[in-house]
Design a protein around this motif. Structure first.
Motif, PDB file in Angstrom:
ATOM      1  N   TYR A  93      35.475  52.258  43.766  1.00  0.00           N
ATOM      2  CA  TYR A  93      34.531  51.169  44.049  1.00  0.00           C
ATOM      3  C   TYR A  93      35.184  49.851  43.665  1.00  0.00           C
ATOM      4  O   TYR A  93      36.170  49.816  42.923  1.00  0.00           O
ATOM      5  CB  TYR A  93      33.235  51.355  43.250  1.00  0.00           C
ATOM      6  N   GLU A  94      34.635  48.762  44.190  1.00  0.00           N
ATOM      7  CA  GLU A  94      35.106  47.439  43.806  1.00  0.00           C
ATOM      8  C   GLU A  94      34.249  46.888  42.679  1.00  0.00           C
ATOM      9  O   GLU A  94      33.036  47.075  42.666  1.00  0.00           O
ATOM     10  CB  GLU A  94      35.049  46.484  44.994  1.00  0.00           C
ATOM     11  N   THR A  95      34.883  46.215  41.738  1.00  0.00           N
ATOM     12  CA  THR A  95      34.178  45.580  40.640  1.00  0.00           C
ATOM     13  C   THR A  95      34.895  44.275  40.321  1.00  0.00           C
ATOM     14  O   THR A  95      35.938  43.968  40.895  1.00  0.00           O
ATOM     15  CB  THR A  95      34.134  46.506  39.409  1.00  0.00           C
ATOM     16  N   SER A  96      34.348  43.504  39.410  1.00  0.00           N
ATOM     17  CA  SER A  96      34.997  42.254  39.033  1.00  0.00           C
ATOM     18  C   SER A  96      36.273  42.540  38.251  1.00  0.00           C
ATOM     19  O   SER A  96      36.267  43.320  37.300  1.00  0.00           O
ATOM     20  CB  SER A  96      34.041  41.406  38.181  1.00  0.00           C
ATOM     21  N   LEU A  97      37.358  41.923  38.668  1.00  0.00           N
ATOM     22  CA  LEU A  97      38.635  42.125  37.990  1.00  0.00           C
ATOM     23  C   LEU A  97      38.885  41.077  36.914  1.00  0.00           C
ATOM     24  O   LEU A  97      39.748  41.258  36.072  1.00  0.00           O
ATOM     25  CB  LEU A  97      39.782  42.099  39.011  1.00  0.00           C
ATOM     26  N   PHE A 120      41.955  44.083  44.702  1.00  0.00           N
ATOM     27  CA  PHE A 120      41.713  45.459  45.114  1.00  0.00           C
ATOM     28  C   PHE A 120      42.273  45.654  46.524  1.00  0.00           C
ATOM     29  O   PHE A 120      41.883  44.945  47.452  1.00  0.00           O
ATOM     30  CB  PHE A 120      40.212  45.767  45.137  1.00  0.00           C
ATOM     31  N   PRO A 169      42.468  48.410  49.532  1.00  0.00           N
ATOM     32  CA  PRO A 169      41.962  49.717  49.984  1.00  0.00           C
ATOM     33  C   PRO A 169      43.103  50.685  50.284  1.00  0.00           C
ATOM     34  O   PRO A 169      44.036  50.352  51.007  1.00  0.00           O
ATOM     35  CB  PRO A 169      41.184  49.383  51.259  1.00  0.00           C
ATOM     36  N   THR A 175      40.075  55.161  48.111  1.00  0.00           N
ATOM     37  CA  THR A 175      40.096  54.448  46.838  1.00  0.00           C
ATOM     38  C   THR A 175      40.593  53.015  47.029  1.00  0.00           C
ATOM     39  O   THR A 175      41.023  52.624  48.106  1.00  0.00           O
ATOM     40  CB  THR A 175      41.022  55.157  45.824  1.00  0.00           C
ATOM     41  N   PHE A 176      40.521  52.274  45.938  1.00  0.00           N
ATOM     42  CA  PHE A 176      41.098  50.930  45.876  1.00  0.00           C
ATOM     43  C   PHE A 176      42.160  50.927  44.781  1.00  0.00           C
ATOM     44  O   PHE A 176      41.916  51.406  43.676  1.00  0.00           O
ATOM     45  CB  PHE A 176      40.048  49.886  45.505  1.00  0.00           C
ATOM     46  N   ILE A 214      44.467  48.648  42.236  1.00  0.00           N
ATOM     47  CA  ILE A 214      44.597  47.316  41.653  1.00  0.00           C
ATOM     48  C   ILE A 214      46.053  46.878  41.798  1.00  0.00           C
ATOM     49  O   ILE A 214      46.963  47.545  41.303  1.00  0.00           O
ATOM     50  CB  ILE A 214      44.186  47.307  40.171  1.00  0.00           C
ATOM     51  N   ASN A 264      36.174  49.198  54.612  1.00  0.00           N
ATOM     52  CA  ASN A 264      36.932  48.413  53.634  1.00  0.00           C
ATOM     53  C   ASN A 264      38.344  48.101  54.132  1.00  0.00           C
ATOM     54  O   ASN A 264      38.867  46.997  53.912  1.00  0.00           O
ATOM     55  CB  ASN A 264      37.007  49.166  52.306  1.00  0.00           C
ATOM     56  N   PHE A 276      39.857  44.409  54.864  1.00  0.00           N
ATOM     57  CA  PHE A 276      41.095  43.910  54.259  1.00  0.00           C
ATOM     58  C   PHE A 276      42.006  43.321  55.328  1.00  0.00           C
ATOM     59  O   PHE A 276      42.608  42.253  55.137  1.00  0.00           O
ATOM     60  CB  PHE A 276      41.801  45.042  53.506  1.00  0.00           C
TER      61      PHE A 276
END
Length: 269
Positions: free
Chosen positions: A85-89, A96, A98, A102-103, A105, A158, A162
């Motif tokens: 999942y995407e979250t704040s980095l 992120f 794709p 998965t994503f 980093i 996703n 991208f």
């Protein structure tokens, strides 16, 4: 469930760390990993229950136990890091990317060139056991199995996003949006982004209008989708654009112009 877990774990580089989300994903990859012995080199870190793995030594540095920029940077220095999942980095230097389901980093300076990314992506997608909502048996149309097809569909969405937004290539994104809509014919975001890409890449009014209407069929309360429809119609059929504006006003009790400005900015229409 086993295919889902395999499709998440198999493409990961050696000694990767993966952060899963939702019970459906987490329990399936736990079973494949710990019971079936799939990818014993990969470490699975479930944040709510992160005991017993290397996350603990990093978690101790965080007051609230959340994933901070410094924790991610330390992880990334040692092993490849992936999320489902995407979250704040919390960093302008990380992004992120794709990678199948998965994503990864990645430092922005290390993002591959577009052609290389597409080649790598196609390699991953070629080994997936991709399901389809339309091919589910009646007994499978419960709350769990459709969730799995949506997860696969969103993975293609996703990838399309991208290509569309990072590489500024809506033409290349079209194929992945189309695949996302085939995997899950109720994925309204896939239809909406497909509509935008078809218009931006080819000024294809007919296909764009059809797909934004599909998006509105499955998500009729989206102000943004009405605005996208209005934008495309103003450039393809102004008479129909006026009708959409009236429908928007009736449904949302406001004018469509402010939402139109947002969507033009978001999609660079």
């Amino acid at each position: 469930g086993n295919n889902l877990a395999l499709d998440i774990l198999t493409p990961l580089p050696k000694n990767s760390v993966v952060f899963p989300h939702t019970d459906t994903i987490t329990f399936n990859i736990w079973y494949a990993h710990y019971v079936l012995g799939v990818r014993g080199d990969v470490e699975i870190i479930n944040i709510p229950g992160a005991g017993g793995n290397s996350f603990q030594k990093y978690k101790a540095k965080s007051k609230d136990g959340k994933i901070s920029k410094s924790i991610l940077l330390e992880f990334k220095e040692e092993v490849p890091v992936f999320f489902t999942y995407e979250t704040s980095l919390g960093s302008d230097d990380l992004i992120f990317v794709p990678r199948g389901l998965t994503f990864e980093i990645v430092n922005k300076k290390e993002v591959p060139a577009k052609d290389e990314y597409i080649k790598e992506t196609e390699g991953i997608l070629s080994i997936l056991h991709t399901p389809s909502r339309s091919n589910l048996y009646p007994s499978e149309k419960n709350l769990i199995t459709p969730e799995i097809t949506t997860f696969y569909s969103n993975a293609f969405l996703n990838i399309g996003n991208f290509l569309h937004f990072y590489y500024q290539d809506p033409k290349s994104a079209i194929r992945y949006y189309q695949e996302a809509s085939l995997i899950d014919h109720e994925n309204y975001a896939a239809y909406a982004n497909l509509a935008v890409s078809q218009y931006k890449a080819f000024k294809d009014c007919k296909s764009s209008i059809k797909n934004i209407q599909n998006a509105l069929t499955y998500y009729p309360i989206s102000k943004g989708y009405y605005a996208i429809s209005y934008i495309i119609q103003t450039r393809c059929d102004k008479q129909k654009a006026n009708a959409i504006s009236g429908e928007y006003r009736s449904r949302f009790h406001g004018d469509i112009e402010s939402e139109t400005v947002k969507q033009i900015k978001t999609f660079k229409l």
